[in-house]
Design a protein around this motif. Structure first.
Motif, PDB file in Angstrom:
ATOM      1  N   GLU A   1      -0.641  -7.887  -4.404  1.00 50.06           N
ATOM      2  CA  GLU A   1      -1.455  -6.727  -4.821  1.00 50.06           C
ATOM      3  C   GLU A   1      -0.606  -5.351  -4.711  1.00 50.06           C
ATOM      4  O   GLU A   1       0.138  -5.557  -3.614  1.00 50.06           O
ATOM      5  CB  GLU A   1      -2.750  -6.647  -4.604  1.00 50.06           C
ATOM      6  CG  GLU A   1      -3.031  -6.282  -2.961  1.00 50.06           C
ATOM      7  CD  GLU A   1      -4.537  -6.418  -2.765  1.00 50.06           C
ATOM      8  OE1 GLU A   1      -5.559  -6.081  -3.555  1.00 50.06           O
ATOM      9  OE2 GLU A   1      -4.764  -6.732  -1.447  1.00 50.06           O
TER      10      GLU A   1
ATOM     11  N   GLU B   1      -8.293  -0.104  -0.890  1.00 51.66           N
ATOM     12  CA  GLU B   1      -8.449  -1.136  -2.050  1.00 51.66           C
ATOM     13  C   GLU B   1      -7.888  -2.194  -1.915  1.00 51.66           C
ATOM     14  O   GLU B   1      -7.823  -3.186  -2.705  1.00 51.66           O
ATOM     15  CB  GLU B   1      -7.361  -0.415  -2.992  1.00 51.66           C
ATOM     16  CG  GLU B   1      -8.116   1.134  -3.663  1.00 51.66           C
ATOM     17  CD  GLU B   1      -6.975   1.784  -4.374  1.00 51.66           C
ATOM     18  OE1 GLU B   1      -6.836   1.095  -5.512  1.00 51.66           O
ATOM     19  OE2 GLU B   1      -6.338   2.882  -4.063  1.00 51.66           O
TER      20      GLU B   1
ATOM     21  N   ILE C   1       0.920  -1.090   0.257  1.00 51.68           N
ATOM     22  CA  ILE C   1      -0.005  -0.130  -0.105  1.00 51.68           C
ATOM     23  C   ILE C   1       1.000   1.231   0.093  1.00 51.68           C
ATOM     24  O   ILE C   1       1.769   1.402   0.903  1.00 51.68           O
ATOM     25  CB  ILE C   1      -0.851  -0.051   1.244  1.00 51.68           C
ATOM     26  CG1 ILE C   1      -1.850  -1.068   1.060  1.00 51.68           C
ATOM     27  CG2 ILE C   1      -1.728   1.296   1.381  1.00 51.68           C
ATOM     28  CD1 ILE C   1      -2.622  -1.379   2.397  1.00 51.68           C
TER      29      ILE C   1
ATOM     30  N   VAL D   1      -1.574  -1.254  -4.450  1.00 52.46           N
ATOM     31  CA  VAL D   1      -2.372  -0.513  -4.176  1.00 52.46           C
ATOM     32  C   VAL D   1      -2.173   0.866  -3.673  1.00 52.46           C
ATOM     33  O   VAL D   1      -1.326   0.896  -3.005  1.00 52.46           O
ATOM     34  CB  VAL D   1      -3.803  -1.018  -3.639  1.00 52.46           C
ATOM     35  CG1 VAL D   1      -4.313  -2.267  -4.410  1.00 52.46           C
ATOM     36  CG2 VAL D   1      -3.542  -1.188  -2.107  1.00 52.46           C
TER      37      VAL D   1
ATOM     38  N   SER E   1      -4.248   2.793  -1.808  1.00 49.60           N
ATOM     39  CA  SER E   1      -4.675   3.134  -0.543  1.00 49.60           C
ATOM     40  C   SER E   1      -5.304   1.605   0.221  1.00 49.60           C
ATOM     41  O   SER E   1      -5.500   0.682  -0.470  1.00 49.60           O
ATOM     42  CB  SER E   1      -6.045   4.079  -0.457  1.00 49.60           C
ATOM     43  OG  SER E   1      -7.169   3.391  -1.217  1.00 49.60           O
TER      44      SER E   1
END
Length: 130
Positions: A29, A36, A2, A31, A33
């Protein structure tokens, strides 16, 4: 991962293979924020990095029930150590007769046990909620 900074996400993504091989994990992943992030609601361990943070879902890495039992046992032992140190310092004979450096050493030990217990309890609360 993040990070609100595209540059940070790019650096981590471009080096994901190296990071994954060193940490025996995989970047699921990246992202901007926390809202998300799919893993955000799973009470992950958090590692802060410059410009962002990494969320690592513990249930994917450890047996959560076994970790709960282990951490509760560590907290119990720490409470016993704290109680022993407090009892020793609460003994007027010990404080009056022991060399001042020994008494100071016991006080430092008591403070350290208090700090460690607070950290352990905070960790338990964060991961297991009570």
């Amino acid at each position: 991962l993040i990070s609100g900074e595209a540059r940070v996400r790019s650096v981590v993504e471009n080096n994901a293979g190296l990071i994954e091989s060193l940490s025996n994990t995989r970047l699921a992943e990246s992202v901007a924020s926390e809202g998300e992030a799919v893993v955000a609601g799973k009470q992950p361990a958090v590692a802060l990095i410059p410009g962002g943070k990494l969320l690592v879902p513990l249930e994917d890495l450890i047996d959560v029930n076994q970790e709960r039992v282990r951490l509760a046992a560590v907290i119990s032992r720490k409470k016993q150590e704290l109680e022993r140190a407090a009892k020793k310092l609460g003994n007027e004979n010990f404080v009056a007769k022991a060399p001042p450096e020994l008494v100071e050493k016991e006080r430092a030990k008591l403070e350290q046990h208090n700090r460690e217990l607070a950290e352990l309890e905070q960790q338990y609360q964060r991961y297991f909620g009570g």
